[in-house]
Design a protein around this motif. Structure first.
Motif, PDB file in Angstrom:
ATOM      1  N   MET A  22       0.850  -1.173   0.000  1.00  0.00           N
ATOM      2  CA  MET A  22       0.000   0.000   0.000  1.00  0.00           C
ATOM      3  C   MET A  22       0.898   1.239   0.000  1.00  0.00           C
ATOM      4  O   MET A  22       1.927   1.275   0.641  1.00  0.00           O
ATOM      5  CB  MET A  22      -0.914   0.025   1.225  1.00  0.00           C
ATOM      6  N   VAL A  23       0.485   2.247  -0.753  1.00  0.00           N
ATOM      7  CA  VAL A  23       1.165   3.539  -0.735  1.00  0.00           C
ATOM      8  C   VAL A  23       0.190   4.590  -0.227  1.00  0.00           C
ATOM      9  O   VAL A  23      -1.019   4.469  -0.437  1.00  0.00           O
ATOM     10  CB  VAL A  23       1.720   3.943  -2.126  1.00  0.00           C
ATOM     11  N   SER A  24       0.719   5.601   0.453  1.00  0.00           N
ATOM     12  CA  SER A  24      -0.099   6.702   0.981  1.00  0.00           C
ATOM     13  C   SER A  24       0.630   8.014   0.793  1.00  0.00           C
ATOM     14  O   SER A  24       1.864   8.051   0.786  1.00  0.00           O
ATOM     15  CB  SER A  24      -0.367   6.520   2.475  1.00  0.00           C
ATOM     16  N   LYS A  25      -0.158   9.074   0.662  1.00  0.00           N
ATOM     17  CA  LYS A  25       0.407  10.413   0.553  1.00  0.00           C
ATOM     18  C   LYS A  25      -0.619  11.407   1.073  1.00  0.00           C
ATOM     19  O   LYS A  25      -1.817  11.261   0.817  1.00  0.00           O
ATOM     20  CB  LYS A  25       0.753  10.724  -0.904  1.00  0.00           C
ATOM     21  N   ILE A  26      -0.140  12.418   1.798  1.00  0.00           N
ATOM     22  CA  ILE A  26      -1.012  13.496   2.253  1.00  0.00           C
ATOM     23  C   ILE A  26      -0.620  14.759   1.503  1.00  0.00           C
ATOM     24  O   ILE A  26       0.552  15.121   1.463  1.00  0.00           O
ATOM     25  CB  ILE A  26      -0.886  13.739   3.772  1.00  0.00           C
ATOM     26  N   SER A  50      -4.644   6.769   0.057  1.00  0.00           N
ATOM     27  CA  SER A  50      -3.971   5.474   0.204  1.00  0.00           C
ATOM     28  C   SER A  50      -4.462   4.562  -0.911  1.00  0.00           C
ATOM     29  O   SER A  50      -5.652   4.571  -1.249  1.00  0.00           O
ATOM     30  CB  SER A  50      -4.282   4.841   1.554  1.00  0.00           C
ATOM     31  N   VAL A  51      -3.538   3.767  -1.475  1.00  0.00           N
ATOM     32  CA  VAL A  51      -3.876   2.906  -2.609  1.00  0.00           C
ATOM     33  C   VAL A  51      -3.327   1.500  -2.384  1.00  0.00           C
ATOM     34  O   VAL A  51      -2.169   1.334  -2.022  1.00  0.00           O
ATOM     35  CB  VAL A  51      -3.292   3.457  -3.931  1.00  0.00           C
ATOM     36  N   GLU A  52      -4.191   0.503  -2.616  1.00  0.00           N
ATOM     37  CA  GLU A  52      -3.796  -0.903  -2.645  1.00  0.00           C
ATOM     38  C   GLU A  52      -4.140  -1.445  -4.026  1.00  0.00           C
ATOM     39  O   GLU A  52      -5.201  -1.116  -4.567  1.00  0.00           O
ATOM     40  CB  GLU A  52      -4.577  -1.717  -1.616  1.00  0.00           C
ATOM     41  N   THR A  53      -3.263  -2.280  -4.596  1.00  0.00           N
ATOM     42  CA  THR A  53      -3.525  -2.851  -5.915  1.00  0.00           C
ATOM     43  C   THR A  53      -3.632  -4.369  -5.835  1.00  0.00           C
ATOM     44  O   THR A  53      -3.042  -5.000  -4.951  1.00  0.00           O
ATOM     45  CB  THR A  53      -2.412  -2.486  -6.919  1.00  0.00           C
ATOM     46  N   PHE A  54      -4.384  -4.930  -6.776  1.00  0.00           N
ATOM     47  CA  PHE A  54      -4.620  -6.365  -6.821  1.00  0.00           C
ATOM     48  C   PHE A  54      -4.639  -6.821  -8.274  1.00  0.00           C
ATOM     49  O   PHE A  54      -5.413  -6.290  -9.076  1.00  0.00           O
ATOM     50  CB  PHE A  54      -5.985  -6.708  -6.194  1.00  0.00           C
ATOM     51  N   TYR A  55      -3.786  -7.779  -8.615  1.00  0.00           N
ATOM     52  CA  TYR A  55      -3.816  -8.377  -9.951  1.00  0.00           C
ATOM     53  C   TYR A  55      -5.066  -9.245 -10.066  1.00  0.00           C
ATOM     54  O   TYR A  55      -5.438  -9.942  -9.122  1.00  0.00           O
ATOM     55  CB  TYR A  55      -2.547  -9.206 -10.176  1.00  0.00           C
ATOM     56  N   GLN A  56      -5.720  -9.202 -11.219  1.00  0.00           N
ATOM     57  CA  GLN A  56      -6.961  -9.939 -11.451  1.00  0.00           C
ATOM     58  C   GLN A  56      -6.735 -11.024 -12.509  1.00  0.00           C
ATOM     59  O   GLN A  56      -7.056 -10.829 -13.696  1.00  0.00           O
ATOM     60  CB  GLN A  56      -8.055  -8.974 -11.926  1.00  0.00           C
ATOM     61  N   PRO A  57      -6.200 -12.196 -12.109  1.00  0.00           N
ATOM     62  CA  PRO A  57      -5.878 -13.227 -13.107  1.00  0.00           C
ATOM     63  C   PRO A  57      -7.103 -13.732 -13.875  1.00  0.00           C
ATOM     64  O   PRO A  57      -6.994 -14.074 -15.058  1.00  0.00           O
ATOM     65  CB  PRO A  57      -5.228 -14.348 -12.294  1.00  0.00           C
ATOM     66  N   ASP A  58      -8.264 -13.775 -13.236  1.00  0.00           N
ATOM     67  CA  ASP A  58      -9.472 -14.276 -13.910  1.00  0.00           C
ATOM     68  C   ASP A  58      -9.961 -13.351 -15.024  1.00  0.00           C
ATOM     69  O   ASP A  58     -10.735 -13.775 -15.878  1.00  0.00           O
ATOM     70  CB  ASP A  58     -10.598 -14.498 -12.904  1.00  0.00           C
ATOM     71  N   TYR A  59      -9.534 -12.084 -14.995  1.00  0.00           N
ATOM     72  CA  TYR A  59      -9.956 -11.118 -16.010  1.00  0.00           C
ATOM     73  C   TYR A  59      -8.803 -10.740 -16.940  1.00  0.00           C
ATOM     74  O   TYR A  59      -8.927  -9.806 -17.734  1.00  0.00           O
ATOM     75  CB  TYR A  59     -10.518  -9.864 -15.346  1.00  0.00           C
TER      76      TYR A  59
END
Length: 128
Positions: A1-5, A12-21
């Protein structure tokens, strides 16, 4: 996760790879990302617009601009947070996104930009 003010707004951002798509054989890689926006100011704010820069590791760059996020223009009271999930497709196994939100101070009616931190999207098997 990355965050910035920036400007009293924490992104704040979280990423997720979507193998099914995704379809690696065709060079199609789908990612989801969860964004949390938190108002650390002492005044309410409203998100009006988004402006994204999407950079693919194959050298292609895209810009996406528009009203709100996922069809809404959320307002946040001091200390309040808003979370949403969206997605991005890449033509390679790695890329990144960053950008800005145009926000409004609902007391003064002044508008300001909030920076969205750079976040990477990397297919998990590429990290080995």
């Amino acid at each position: 996760m990355v965050s910035k003010i920036s400007e009293g707004i924490e992104i704040s951002v979280e990423t997720f790879y979507q193998p099914d798509y995704s379809n690696p054989v065709s060079g199609e890689y789908m990612f989801a990302y969860r964004i949390t926006i938190e108002n650390h100011n002492n005044f309410p704010v409203k998100l009006h617009r988004r402006h994204w820069y999407i950079v693919d590791s194959n050298g292609s760059n895209r810009e996406v601009e528009g009203e709100g996020v996922v069809g809404v223009q959320p307002s946040l009271q001091p200390g309040e947070r808003y979370q949403y999930v969206s997605g991005c497709n890449l033509r390679s196994e790695m890329g990144k996104m960053y950008g800005t939100y145009l926000m409004e101070n609902l007391h003064s009616k002044s508008q300001f930009d909030v920076n969205i931190p750079v976040f990477e999207m990397i297919v998990p098997f590429k990290m080995n």
